[in-house]
Scaffold this motif. Structure first.
Motif, short mmCIF file in Angstrom:
data_model
loop_
_atom_site.label_atom_id
_atom_site.label_comp_id
_atom_site.label_asym_id
_atom_site.label_seq_id
_atom_site.Cartn_x
_atom_site.Cartn_y
_atom_site.Cartn_z
N LYS A 187 0.49 12.97 -12.85
CA LYS A 187 1.36 12.62 -14.00
C LYS A 187 2.42 11.58 -13.58
N ASN A 188 3.06 11.80 -12.45
CA ASN A 188 4.10 10.86 -12.00
C ASN A 188 3.51 9.50 -11.62
N LEU A 189 2.32 9.55 -11.01
CA LEU A 189 1.69 8.28 -10.63
C LEU A 189 1.33 7.46 -11.85
N GLU A 190 0.89 8.14 -12.92
CA GLU A 190 0.53 7.41 -14.14
C GLU A 190 1.72 6.60 -14.65
N GLN A 191 2.89 7.26 -14.70
CA GLN A 191 4.10 6.59 -15.17
C GLN A 191 4.49 5.46 -14.20
N GLY A 192 4.50 5.77 -12.91
CA GLY A 192 4.91 4.78 -11.91
C GLY A 192 3.96 3.60 -11.85
N MET A 193 2.67 3.85 -11.99
CA MET A 193 1.69 2.75 -11.91
C MET A 193 1.76 1.88 -13.16
N ALA A 194 2.09 2.46 -14.31
CA ALA A 194 2.27 1.66 -15.53
C ALA A 194 3.42 0.67 -15.30
N VAL A 202 0.72 -1.73 -2.78
CA VAL A 202 1.17 -0.68 -3.68
C VAL A 202 0.77 0.65 -3.05
N ALA A 203 1.74 1.57 -2.94
CA ALA A 203 1.45 2.82 -2.23
C ALA A 203 2.14 4.00 -2.90
N ALA A 204 1.41 5.10 -3.01
CA ALA A 204 2.02 6.35 -3.51
C ALA A 204 2.79 6.99 -2.37
N VAL A 205 3.95 7.55 -2.68
CA VAL A 205 4.78 8.18 -1.65
C VAL A 205 5.43 9.45 -2.20
N GLY A 206 5.99 10.23 -1.28
CA GLY A 206 6.85 11.35 -1.66
C GLY A 206 8.30 10.91 -1.53
N GLY A 207 9.17 11.48 -2.36
CA GLY A 207 10.59 11.12 -2.32
C GLY A 207 11.37 12.14 -1.49
N VAL A 244 5.43 3.87 -5.08
CA VAL A 244 5.50 4.64 -6.33
C VAL A 244 5.66 6.11 -5.96
N ILE A 245 6.77 6.69 -6.41
CA ILE A 245 7.10 8.05 -5.97
C ILE A 245 6.33 9.06 -6.83
N ALA A 246 5.43 9.78 -6.17
CA ALA A 246 4.50 10.67 -6.87
C ALA A 246 5.03 12.10 -6.97
N ASN A 247 5.92 12.47 -6.06
CA ASN A 247 6.37 13.88 -5.98
C ASN A 247 7.61 13.95 -5.11
N TRP A 248 8.35 15.05 -5.23
CA TRP A 248 9.37 15.34 -4.24
C TRP A 248 8.66 15.73 -2.95
N GLY A 294 4.98 8.43 3.19
CA GLY A 294 3.64 8.06 2.75
C GLY A 294 2.71 8.08 3.95
N MET A 295 1.43 7.78 3.70
CA MET A 295 0.44 7.88 4.78
C MET A 295 -0.25 6.57 5.10
N THR A 296 0.07 5.51 4.37
CA THR A 296 -0.73 4.29 4.54
C THR A 296 0.09 3.04 4.90
N GLY A 297 1.39 3.19 5.03
CA GLY A 297 2.23 2.00 5.26
C GLY A 297 2.00 1.35 6.62
N MET A 298 1.52 2.17 7.57
CA MET A 298 1.23 1.67 8.91
C MET A 298 -0.16 2.13 9.32
N PRO A 299 -0.89 1.26 10.03
CA PRO A 299 -0.47 -0.01 10.61
C PRO A 299 -0.56 -1.21 9.67
N GLU A 300 -0.74 -0.96 8.37
CA GLU A 300 -1.00 -2.07 7.44
C GLU A 300 0.05 -3.18 7.56
N ALA A 301 1.35 -2.77 7.54
CA ALA A 301 2.42 -3.77 7.55
C ALA A 301 2.42 -4.57 8.86
N ALA A 302 2.18 -3.88 9.97
CA ALA A 302 2.21 -4.56 11.27
C ALA A 302 1.02 -5.52 11.43
N LEU A 303 -0.13 -5.11 10.91
CA LEU A 303 -1.30 -5.98 11.00
C LEU A 303 -1.10 -7.24 10.16
#
Ligand code: HPA
Length: 255
Positions: free
Chosen positions: A226-233, A84-89, A206-210, A184-193
């Motif tokens: 605020k956006n993360l709260e909604q997206g994480m729910a 699960v990762a917060a991202v910008g859209g 979860v899209i946190a902001n534009w 986002g900032m955490t998708g790699m190298p996590e997926a490759a590992l």
């Protein structure tokens, strides 16, 4: 039934509906993971939870020991991983508070310890990474979201930047030209590992902001929270549904 691990990102440091059995701290050949693994149970299934940024949230994206995290999850018995990762859209359909299940990655990060095949003595190993996210696991997540009638975007290209700063608007324009929908900032190298360890891996973004330059003003923390709260729910609801329905979706001979 596969043992599922959840890697929780910003806004998701725990999942209340999991019955916690134990907290296990692993040491790995690569150092310490971000946090202890919470081993729990939901609907008769073993679930492992790891807080990517630590608990409390103190480890910046470029400082995360991704290798230790993945190694610890493997030691804990993870057979599939939902990150699960917060991202910008970036693109119009990726608006704040929405969830996306990306299907591709472009990696802009640098200087991270990004492989388990780092020792000169080992045979060079080139993993196939054509589809960075496991197609079956993605489909199970998407199916569950549709069953819940959650408003998700069932595709997208995730661009992984180095952070911890947010991007410039020109960087986002370039990423969009490259084909990125999310940043986002955490998708790699996590997926490759995860692929190197042969653990099927998929992401709930979860899209946190534009993303920078995609809305009139600057990106603010209150807006992100605020956006993360909604997206994480929505994400917690989706995960719960996933664990309620997964056994019937899986081949009973696949243990
Ligand atoms: N850029 C990079 N990472 C992010 C963003 C962003 O705009 N929002 C949440 N994580």
């Amino acid at each position: 039934m596969k043992t599922t691990a959840i890697i929780g990102g910003s806004g998701l440091t725990q999942i209340e509906s999991i019955n916690i059995i134990e907290q296990k701290t692993y040491q790995t050949p690569y150092g310490s993971p971000s946090s202890a693994c919470t081993i729990g149970e939901f609907n008769g299934q073993k679930i492992i939870f790891l807080a990517r940024h630590g608990d409390p949230h103190t480890i910046a994206p470029h400082k995360i020991n991704y290798r230790a995290n993945l190694w610890a999850l493997k030691q804990a018995g993870a057979e599939q991983i939902i990150a699960v990762a917060a991202v910008g859209g970036i693109t119009p359909e990726m608006y704040p508070a929405r969830i996306a299940i990306p299907e591709q990655i472009i990696d802009y990060s640098y200087g991270r310890k990004h492989t388990f095949f780092a020792e000169d003595s080992e045979a060079v190993h080139h993993i196939d990474f054509t589809n960075p996210y496991d197609p079956d696991l993605r489909q199970q997540i998407i199916q569950n979201a549709e069953n819940l009638q959650l408003n998700i975007q069932a595709d997208g290209v995730y661009g992984c930047t180095q952070g911890p700063r947010l991007e410039t608007s020109a960087e986002i324009t370039r990423m969009q030209r490259d084909g990125c929908d999310l940043v986002g900032m955490t998708g790699m190298p996590e997926a490759a590992l995860a692929r190197e360890l042969e653990i099927p891996y998929a992401c709930i973004a979860v899209i946190a902001n534009w993303a920078a330059g995609k809305s009139a003003g600057e990106i603010t923390m209150p807006e992100i929270i605020k956006n993360l709260e909604q997206g994480m729910a929505d994400t917690k609801q989706l995960l719960q549904q996933f664990f309620l329905t997964t056994p019937s979706l899986q081949d009973p001979t696949d243990d």
